[in-house]
Design a protein around this motif. Structure first.
Motif: not given
Ligand code: SF4
Length: 371
Positions: A271, A297, A300, A329, A343-344, A354-355
Motif C-alpha cells: 500500500p 497508508c 488502510c 499507521g 499489522r503496524c 492485515g496489511c
Molecule cells: S498495516 Fe500495512 S497498510 Fe496499514 S499502515 Fe501499516 S503498512 Fe500501511
C-alpha cells in the motif's frame, strides 16, 4: 486473467500503475482470445462520467486511468479504440468530459469519444425484461468497464454492474428508477459486455454517486467478472452483499459469481503512504476524530473510514469514543497501545492483523473490541 482472479495495485502514479496492472493481468491476451482472430478488434472503454466534476471529488474516473489504458492498448497494437459514456440525467456528457480533463489525453492519443446520450438505441430482450440499450457499446468486440468504487445513496454501492447504466439512453435511465434500479441493473448486464473491469479505487465517494466526500485509497483494481467485482466492493466498504440486491440477481441471471472465497487475489505491491496534500473535510473529517493516525497508508486509512461510516450509520458511534481513538499507521510500529488496526499496530493490546485489513474485517473487530 481468469474469472475468479483479482489484481490490485497501490500507489499514486496512476497512469503507470494502470499500465503495469493491465500488463500483469494480460489484458492484450484476453482481448485476442475474446476477439477470436479479428485483426484489429473494436475495443470500447466505458469510464464513469456521471457528472461534471473533477475526479478528485470522488465521482468520476481519473483521466490517468484512461491514459494508461489507451497507451497500453496502442502499444499492444490495438488501434480500433473508442471511449464512450452517457452522463446521468440532468448533466450533459460534454460538460462532464471537460471537467474530468479527458480531452487533452484523447487528442494526444488520437482516440475518439462518443456521447451515448446522443447515440441511437434499440430494445433488447435482457433475460426476460425488455430494455433499451445504446447501439455503439453493443458493436464492440471487447468492452473495458472503468467504474469508480464508491458509495451510493440508493443502492449502497456502485461499481461494475451499475456503471453500465451509462450505456442506456436518458429516457431508459428515468424508467430504471421507476423499476427500483436493482432488477433492471441486473438484467442490463445480461446484454452489455463486461469483458474486463478496471476499477478506479483512488478516492471514490463515501456514500454518494455524485461525489463530495472522497475517501483516498490510492488503489486500482482489475477483474474479469463484474459480479465478483461488486461483491469485493461490498467487502471493501464493510457492506454485506445481501444489502445490494442487484448483485445476487445478476448472479442468478448468470452474469458472474459473487463467491469471494474462491477468488485468487494478486496484490502487486505494498500500500502507498497517504498523500500529505489531502485535506480531510465533511464526513471524512468527522469520522477521522475517532482515529489516531501516524503515517497510515491510504488503503488502510480508507478501509477504517468505511468501517466507521458503517458503525455511524447503525448509530453505534457515540460521543466520548473519540477519547479512545483507534490507532493506525506505520508510525505505530513497535509501539504499545490499546486498540489498533493493521499489522503496524501488532504490539498493541488489541490489534487487527492485515496489511491493509478490509473494511468488513475492521467492522467486526471494532464491534468486538472497541464499542
Ligand atoms: S498495516 Fe500495512 S497498510 Fe496499514 S499502515 Fe501499516 S503498512 Fe500501511
Amino acid at each position: 486473467m481468469k474469472r475468479n482472479e483479482i489484481y490490485i495495485i497501490h500507489g499514486t502514479d496512476y497512469r503507470d500503475m494502470t499500465k503495469r496492472l493491465l500488463a500483469e493481468a494480460d489484458l492484450a491476451g484476453q482481448i485476442r482470445e475474446t476477439a477470436k482472430g479479428k485483426k484489429d478488434p473494436f475495443i470500447g472503454l466505458k469510464p464513469n462520467l456521471v457528472n461534471a466534476s473533477d475526479p478528485s471529488m470522488g465521482a468520476t474516473t481519473h483521466g490517468e486511468l484512461l491514459e494508461g489504458a489507451l497507451e497500453y492498448l496502442l502499444e499492444q497494437g490495438f488501434t480500433n479504440l473508442a471511449v464512450m459514456e452517457g452522463s446521468w440525467v440532468g448533466e450533459t456528457t460534454g460538460r462532464a468530459l471537460k471537467a474530468a480533463g479527458y480531452e487533452a489525453v484523447l487528442k494526444r492519443l488520437g482516440v475518439p469519444f462518443f456521447d451515448l446520450q446522443r447515440d441511437s438505441a434499440h430494445d433488447h430482450d435482457a433475460a426476460g425484461m425488455t430494455l433499451k440499450v445504446c447501439d455503439l457499446p453493443l458493436k464492440a468486440d471487447f468492452m473495458i468497464n472503468m467504474p469508480v468504487l464508491k458509495g451510493h445513496c440508493q443502492t449502497q454501492i456502485t461499481c461494475a454492474l451499475k456503471n453500465n447504466k451509462g450505456t442506456i439512453p436518458n429516457s431508459e435511465k428515468r424508467r430504471f428508477h421507476t423499476m427500483g434500479l436493482h432488477k433492471p441493473i441486473a438484467h442490463l448486464n445480461t446484454v452489455v459486455r463486461n469483458d474486463f473491469i478496471l476499477v478506479d479505487n483512488i478516492c471514490g465517494d463515501l456514500d454518494f454517486e455524485e461525489g463530495g466526500n472522497p475517501v483516498p485509497m490510492d488503489r486500482i483494481l482489475a477483474f474479469a467478472d463484474p459480479v465478483l467485482c461488486d461483491a469485493f466492493v461490498c467487502d471493501a466498504m464493510g457492506i454485506p452483499a445481501d444489502r445490494v440486491p442487484y448483485i445476487a440477481m445478476a448472479e442468478r441471471l448468470g452474469v458472474g459469481r459473487a463467491d469471494l472465497s474462491a477468488a485468487r487475489i494478486h496484490t502487486l505491491n505494498q500500500p502507498a503512504a497517504r498523500r500529505a496534500s489531502l485535506r480531510r473535510k465533511g464526513r471524512i473529517d468527522a469520522l477521522s476524530r475517532y482515529i489516531d493516525e501516524r503515517d497510515a497508508c491510504s488503503a488502510c486509512f480508507g478501509s477504517l473510514i468505511h468501517a466507521l461510516n458503517r458503525l455511524d450509520e447503525d448509530g453505534l458511534l457515540k460521543r466520548g469514543m473519540e477519547k479512545r481513538p483507534i490507532a493506525i499507521g506505520q508510525g505505530w510500529q513497535g509501539k504499545a497501545g490499546e486498540t489498533g488496526v493493521g499489522r503496524c499496530t501488532g504490539c498493541f493490546k488489541c490489534s487487527l492483523k492485515g496489511c491493509p485489513p478490509r473494511a468488513s474485517e475492521i467492522l467486526e473487530f471494532l464491534k468486538e473490541h472497541w464499542l
